[in-house]
Design an enzyme around this catalytic site. Structure first.
Site, short mmCIF file in Angstrom:
data_model
loop_
_atom_site.label_atom_id
_atom_site.label_comp_id
_atom_site.label_asym_id
_atom_site.label_seq_id
_atom_site.Cartn_x
_atom_site.Cartn_y
_atom_site.Cartn_z
N TRP A 189 0.86 -1.18 0.00
CA TRP A 189 0.00 0.00 0.00
C TRP A 189 0.90 1.23 0.00
O TRP A 189 1.86 1.30 0.76
CB TRP A 189 -0.91 0.07 1.24
CG TRP A 189 -1.64 1.38 1.24
CD1 TRP A 189 -2.71 1.72 0.46
CD2 TRP A 189 -1.29 2.56 1.98
NE1 TRP A 189 -3.04 3.04 0.68
CE2 TRP A 189 -2.19 3.58 1.60
CE3 TRP A 189 -0.30 2.87 2.91
CZ2 TRP A 189 -2.13 4.87 2.13
CZ3 TRP A 189 -0.23 4.15 3.45
CH2 TRP A 189 -1.15 5.14 3.05
N GLU A 230 -3.03 -2.99 -2.57
CA GLU A 230 -4.17 -2.38 -1.86
C GLU A 230 -4.49 -0.99 -2.39
O GLU A 230 -3.65 -0.10 -2.41
CB GLU A 230 -3.85 -2.29 -0.36
CG GLU A 230 -4.97 -1.65 0.46
CD GLU A 230 -4.63 -1.53 1.94
OE1 GLU A 230 -3.48 -1.81 2.33
OE2 GLU A 230 -5.53 -1.14 2.70
N LYS A 232 -7.02 2.63 -2.56
CA LYS A 232 -7.69 3.55 -1.63
C LYS A 232 -8.43 4.60 -2.45
O LYS A 232 -8.03 4.92 -3.57
CB LYS A 232 -6.63 4.21 -0.74
CG LYS A 232 -7.19 4.90 0.48
CD LYS A 232 -6.06 5.21 1.48
CE LYS A 232 -6.62 5.94 2.68
NZ LYS A 232 -5.64 6.04 3.77
N ASP A 263 -9.77 -3.17 1.41
CA ASP A 263 -9.87 -2.60 2.76
C ASP A 263 -11.27 -2.01 2.90
O ASP A 263 -11.69 -1.17 2.08
CB ASP A 263 -8.79 -1.52 2.93
CG ASP A 263 -8.75 -0.92 4.32
OD1 ASP A 263 -9.83 -0.52 4.82
OD2 ASP A 263 -7.66 -0.82 4.91
N HIS A 266 -11.86 1.76 2.43
CA HIS A 266 -11.24 2.45 1.30
C HIS A 266 -12.15 2.70 0.11
O HIS A 266 -11.68 2.85 -1.02
CB HIS A 266 -10.00 1.68 0.84
CG HIS A 266 -8.84 1.84 1.77
ND1 HIS A 266 -7.56 1.43 1.46
CD2 HIS A 266 -8.75 2.38 3.01
CE1 HIS A 266 -6.75 1.69 2.48
NE2 HIS A 266 -7.46 2.27 3.42
N HIS A 290 -8.70 -6.27 4.37
CA HIS A 290 -8.37 -5.46 5.52
C HIS A 290 -9.71 -5.13 6.16
O HIS A 290 -10.40 -4.22 5.71
CB HIS A 290 -7.62 -4.19 5.11
CG HIS A 290 -6.14 -4.39 5.03
ND1 HIS A 290 -5.25 -3.36 4.84
CD2 HIS A 290 -5.40 -5.52 5.16
CE1 HIS A 290 -4.01 -3.86 4.83
NE2 HIS A 290 -4.10 -5.16 5.02
N ASP A 298 -12.61 8.85 8.01
CA ASP A 298 -11.61 7.95 8.56
C ASP A 298 -11.90 6.54 8.10
O ASP A 298 -13.06 6.16 7.92
CB ASP A 298 -11.61 8.00 10.09
CG ASP A 298 -10.60 7.02 10.65
OD1 ASP A 298 -9.40 7.25 10.43
OD2 ASP A 298 -11.00 6.02 11.26
N ASP A 300 -10.34 3.74 9.60
CA ASP A 300 -9.62 2.79 10.46
C ASP A 300 -10.18 2.64 11.87
O ASP A 300 -9.41 2.49 12.81
CB ASP A 300 -8.15 3.23 10.53
CG ASP A 300 -7.49 3.20 9.16
OD1 ASP A 300 -7.39 2.12 8.60
OD2 ASP A 300 -7.12 4.28 8.66
N ASP A 330 -7.33 -4.15 9.85
CA ASP A 330 -6.62 -2.88 9.70
C ASP A 330 -7.40 -1.75 10.35
O ASP A 330 -8.28 -1.15 9.73
CB ASP A 330 -6.39 -2.57 8.20
CG ASP A 330 -5.51 -1.35 8.01
OD1 ASP A 330 -4.96 -0.84 9.02
OD2 ASP A 330 -5.37 -0.89 6.86
C1 RNT Z 1 -3.73 2.77 4.62
C2 RNT Z 1 -3.91 1.31 4.36
C3 RNT Z 1 -2.82 0.43 4.90
C4 RNT Z 1 -2.37 0.82 6.28
C5 RNT Z 1 -1.41 -0.15 6.92
C6 RNT Z 1 -0.76 0.43 8.13
O1 RNT Z 1 -4.81 3.50 4.26
O2 RNT Z 1 -5.14 0.88 4.84
O3 RNT Z 1 -3.23 -0.89 4.86
O4 RNT Z 1 -3.45 1.02 7.14
O5 RNT Z 1 -0.52 -0.58 5.99
ZN ZN Z 2 -5.54 -1.24 4.78
#
Ligand code: RNT
Ligand code: ZN
Length: 424
Positions: A189, A230, A232, A263, A266, A290, A298, A300, A330
């Site tokens: 990523w 990955e 985003k 993810d 994302h 993820h 956000d 996460d 994640d």
């Molecule tokens: C970032 C990605 C990635 C990170 C990690 C720490 O937006 O989600 O996966 O969160 O690599």
């Molecule tokens: Zn991620």
């Protein structure tokens, strides 16, 4: 555990009958659940700080907020904390490790210098715990990423630096895979993107594709290392344009047969990765998830057992491809006890899978095939109130971990005896 609390086993027996009445074998479901190994991310333990000697800022749009006391400040503390979390989660799970968590023995080792020797102590630790490890090159929180660009930079020195890091990380992944006897998923990523509207959207993507090709040039046995990429949608500082968008990596992964990382945080808030699993699983060698929770901008937050996670669990189980779907977590929350964050998120992910395993999938499919959508909806809704919680409690007890709220007591006593002694 050598004994079983009477109420837990009685509740389970009652639940078993209720599920049997709709054609579900709870013992089978629990056997299936016990096989699931979730890759728990090291970075929840110290707010994505890492243990390189020169501390950078998080960078790359990655920012853990909160200052809950007791974060891990060295490798030993992080490992102890991970072990504590594992002890509260039923089953045997993996570790998802970032390159910035290397063991450099106190000497500064730059990202283009890392090799397997810096991860030998992690390998020994994982071997002792009999767990697998997944790996991530760290393309952020570093002066060479300060421009906001890494692999897609228009500066060849910057690109070459990060290509070298990526290549080395695949070798480290292969080292973990070989040593631990379980393939390591190494996930790329990068934060690259523009805060404001770019004019040239194409060149950075072409550069990214070339850099990835260079990283992946060397063939590595997939028995040891699996490459993942990955995407985003946007990040802090890359609001207007992200080089590694979904379409970019989807095309790249299909063309080059790489594992596609999805993810949950994302994508656009109305999109869910649950629907993406069946869309891509037949075109790529595997999927890395993820599991995360987006909240507004956000991506996460600690995962809760919400509708989205429920749908993810259902799609994973229904895909029949759990052997090709790597489940990683994640999220990073620095405002609550970090061991609780891991435990809550991992247990919730398992619960979503269990609930899906406790569905009479064949019956539901038959309703659908016959066009009987009334029965399909009725059953989908009524399944929600079947006593899956009793099955979960039984599973926890059988696996020797605390059920329901009990684990918080363990976390509190660890907080008192270990975490509270750490520097604030
Ligand atoms: C970032 C990605 C990635 C990170 C990690 C720490 O937006 O989600 O996966 O969160 O690599
Ligand atoms: Zn991620």
């Amino acid at each position: 555990m050598s004994f079983m609390t009477t109420s837990v086993s009685q509740n389970y027996e009652a639940a078993r009958e209720r599920f049997a009445a709709v054609g579900v074998d709870t013992d089978n479901a629990l056997q299936q659940l016990a096989e699931i190994s979730i890759s728990m991310h090291c970075w929840q333990g110290d707010d994505v700080g890492g243990f390189e000697s020169s501390k950078g800022t998080s960078g790359g749009g990655i920012l853990a907020t909160g200052n809950y006391p007791g974060k891990a400040t060295n490798l030993d503390e992080l490992r102890k904390d991970l072990e504590k979390a594992y002890s509260l989660i039923p089953g045997s799970h993996r570790l998802n490790l970032h390159a910035m968590y290397l063991d450099n023995g106190g000497k500064s080792v730059d990202r283009d210098e890392v090799d397997s020797s810096h991860f030998a102590s992690w390998k020994d630790w994982a071997k002792a715990l009999k767990i697998g490890v997944d790996f991530n090159p760290s393309f952020f929180a570093h002066p060479m990423a300060d421009s906001g660009f890494t692999l897609a930079s228009n500066d060849s020195k910057v690109r070459d630096y990060w290509i070298e890091h990526g290549r080395r990380c695949r070798e480290i992944g292969a080292f973990f895979g070989r040593e631990l006897g379980k393939p390591c998923v190494t996930n790329v990523w990068i934060p690259d993107g523009f805060k404001d509207t770019p004019v040239d959207r194409l060149s950075p993507r072409r550069r990214l594709a070339q850099s990835l090709d260079a990283i992946f040039e060397k063939e590595i046995d997939p028995k040891h290392n699996l490459d993942a990429v990955e995407c985003k949608l946007f990040g802090i500082g890359s609001e207007s344009y992200v080089v590694g968008s979904h379409e970019f990596y989807l095309s790249y992964a299909i063309k080059n047969q790489k594992v596609l990382c999805l993810d949950a945080g994302h994508f656009h808030p109305t999109e869910t990765i649950a629907d993406k699993v069946s869309s891509v699983i037949d075109s790529v060698p595997g999927i890395l998830l993820h599991v995360s929770r987006g909240v507004r901008w956000d991506s996460d937050h600690v995962v809760t057992l919400n509708d989205e996670l429920t749908a993810i669990g259902e799609e994973l189980v229904r895909s029949g491809s759990l052997d090709r779907i790597h489940i990683g977590l994640d999220f990073f929350d620095a405002s609550i006890n970090r061991i609780a964050a891991w435990t809550i998120g991992t247990r919730n992910t398992l619960k979503s899978l269990l609930r899906a395993m406790l569905q009479p999938t064949d019956t539901l499919r038959e309703f659908e095939a016959k066009g009987d959508y009334t029965s399909r909806l009725t059953m989908q809704e009524e399944l929600k109130t079947l006593p899956w919680g009793a099955v979960w409690e039984y599973h926890c007890e059988k696996q020797g971990v605390p059920g329901s709220l009990e684990y918080l007591k363990d976390i509190r006593s660890y907080e008192e005896s270990v975490l509270s002694k750490r520097p604030v």
